[in-house]
Design a protein around this motif. Sequence first.
Motif, mmCIF file in Angstrom:
data_model
loop_
_atom_site.group_PDB
_atom_site.id
_atom_site.type_symbol
_atom_site.label_atom_id
_atom_site.label_comp_id
_atom_site.label_asym_id
_atom_site.label_seq_id
_atom_site.Cartn_x
_atom_site.Cartn_y
_atom_site.Cartn_z
ATOM 1 N N PRO A 109 1.170 5.347 -0.169
ATOM 2 C CA PRO A 109 0.676 6.564 0.646
ATOM 3 C C PRO A 109 -0.600 6.996 -0.480
ATOM 4 O O PRO A 109 -0.097 7.338 -1.714
ATOM 5 N N GLY A 110 -1.809 7.260 -0.038
ATOM 6 C CA GLY A 110 -2.621 7.730 -0.598
ATOM 7 C C GLY A 110 -3.682 6.873 -1.839
ATOM 8 O O GLY A 110 -4.245 7.087 -2.593
ATOM 9 N N LYS A 111 -2.892 5.540 -1.719
ATOM 10 C CA LYS A 111 -3.517 4.400 -2.557
ATOM 11 C C LYS A 111 -3.995 3.404 -1.999
ATOM 12 O O LYS A 111 -3.717 3.251 -0.812
ATOM 13 N N GLU A 112 -4.858 2.599 -2.803
ATOM 14 C CA GLU A 112 -5.346 1.434 -2.200
ATOM 15 C C GLU A 112 -4.452 0.313 -1.987
ATOM 16 O O GLU A 112 -3.541 0.234 -2.815
ATOM 17 N N GLN A 147 0.876 -1.011 -0.080
ATOM 18 C CA GLN A 147 0.085 -0.057 0.150
ATOM 19 C C GLN A 147 0.837 1.195 0.030
ATOM 20 O O GLN A 147 1.743 1.362 0.849
#
Length: 126
Positions: free
Chosen positions: A40-43, A38
Amino acid sequence: VQLQASGGGLVQPGGSLRLSCVTSGFNFDYYAIGWFRQAPGKEREGVACISSSADDNTYYTESVKGRFTISRDKAKSTAYLQMNNLQPEDTALYYCAASPYYSYSDLTSSIKYDYWGQGTLVTVSS
């Protein structure tokens, strides 16, 4: 049940890292092991998985094919993710997880995993 992921760190583009996932508390031989990440800012996304069968079937997400290799040592109840030619887009927190399922469709779904480790951070930067 414990899954302890380690081996992350800071590496330059083109470099390599080997992640380890030491497990205990469940029958390692009968569980598939998956690596997820994962950024940062992503699934969270599946990276690679290896089946519990004697054939140790492996599956990889397209972006890591040819660069990453998943393996398992049943004697040590440990799984590995060898990552070569790392790129900045590989930067993420990497998790290992264990699943009692067998099929490709199941093993590529994070909800099919019963047990999760705490994650190890991989940063690829110059």
